[in-house]
Scaffold this active site. Sequence first.
Site: not given
Ligand code: EPZ
Length: 424
Positions: A22-23, A93, A117, A122-126, A307, A329, A399
């Site tokens: 999926k990911n 998301r 969620c 789930r921030p998107v600042d990065l 995960d 995480i 999902r």
């Molecule tokens: C991906 O989410 C996966 N989803 C998640 O799987 C997985 O848990 C996660 O990576 C971590 O491995 C998909 O790939 C669709 P991140 P993503 O950005 O990209 C913080 C599942 O169960 N962060 O790697 O959203 C965030 O809060 C799902 O299949 C910021 O601070 O995760 C987290 O603490 C759940 N700012 C850390 O980074 C940002 O702009 C890692 O998040 C983005 C993230």
Amino acid sequence: MDKLVIRGGKRLGGTIAASGSKNSALPVIAATLLTPDGTFVIDRIPDLKDVRTFIQLLGYLGASTSFENNRLTVCSSQLQSIEAPYELVKKMRASIYVLGPLLARFGHTRVSLPGGCAFGPRPVDLHIMAMEKLGATVTIEQGFIDARVNGSRLRGAHIDFPISSVGATGNALMAAVTAEGTTVLENAALEPEIECLCRFLQKMGANISGIGTTTLVIEGVDRLTAVGFDNIFDRIEAGTLLCAAAITGGSVTVTGTVPEHLESVLEAFRQAGCTITIKGDAITLNSPAELQPVDITARPYPEFPTDMQAQWMALMTQAKGDSTIIDRIYLERFNHIPELNRLGANIEIRDNWAKVHGPRELTGTKVMSTDLRASACLVLAGLIARQTTEVLRVYHLDRGYEAIEKKLTALGADIKREKYQEFA
Ligand code: EPZ
């Protein structure tokens, strides 16, 4: 609404094929928005709610798609919209993945801010930081991310991620592949799903080096074309199926995998006393007579994946002793604990870590899913709980798992999907 009704106590055995990931599928599908040239044919796309939601989003934007037997075809030559609407982003998301491609292709996009969620914000600042570094002006207005390129094209940049982010790395990659000049991504995510995206983009004509390292160098190109591609396997689904073998004291082989993508989880299984045998793309887990407690800390790849944290917790309720589970995480990814305790587990939560006291005999009852991996955890617990466990709201499970009750049934589980009504 659907629930899964599980009669526990069956020892699982047999061989099952892993579905596509999926990911990796979600960012790969998003990347098809990058070019109007040609039609993509992508195999091993899992038939999941999140995938179908993303395909719906592509259709909303004007792409033409067809999806059958895990084969997705996409043509993005006639896109009419640059906006990802709230109604679709709220459902998933990962819709944020259209930000990079639409900005790169059209110079402007509006993407609804994804909600939080079940396990916290789930921030998107990065994601936004990366777009701004590449030369976009980004404003947040009325719940939308509005991103516009200053000038005619995104410009290559040096982007140093303060923390490893799978999504932000993916969006930055998709925005950078046609930017003017060179982009360097430091502290890029190492997850296999990002490596898969890199290989897909390379096949489309992108110029990316450093794949498989935390420093990715992208030389912008003028043209990308549609291609055929095989998606990678789902390492989390495979890990979940192996967990089902271990928790029931069974012996299961999962095929179609890349074992090294699961090394940290396989090592944890070995420490718990399981025997792991690898033959090509097949992983076999044989359970021990007695599971040993194994502490895990969820961290970015190649460490133990967040995960798999909830699934591991279900397993540790059966281990002979106490184990500590930490999630570095998602500090709040523990909604499965109260439900596990209702089944008879004895798990304490302190800040972002949990102490699992084992072994505990679980007894079936009704439990509520709260998010994708929490529902997988409850299904695993139901496989060994006495009597019957009903896992409610399995739309969370749908999902991310392709027909998991069929796979578990094929391995000998007594598990059925039934309709039910919730009180209004
Ligand atoms: C991906 O989410 C996966 N989803 C998640 O799987 C997985 O848990 C996660 O990576 C971590 O491995 C998909 O790939 C669709 P991140 P993503 O950005 O990209 C913080 C599942 O169960 N962060 O790697 O959203 C965030 O809060 C799902 O299949 C910021 O601070 O995760 C987290 O603490 C759940 N700012 C850390 O980074 C940002 O702009 C890692 O998040 C983005 C993230």
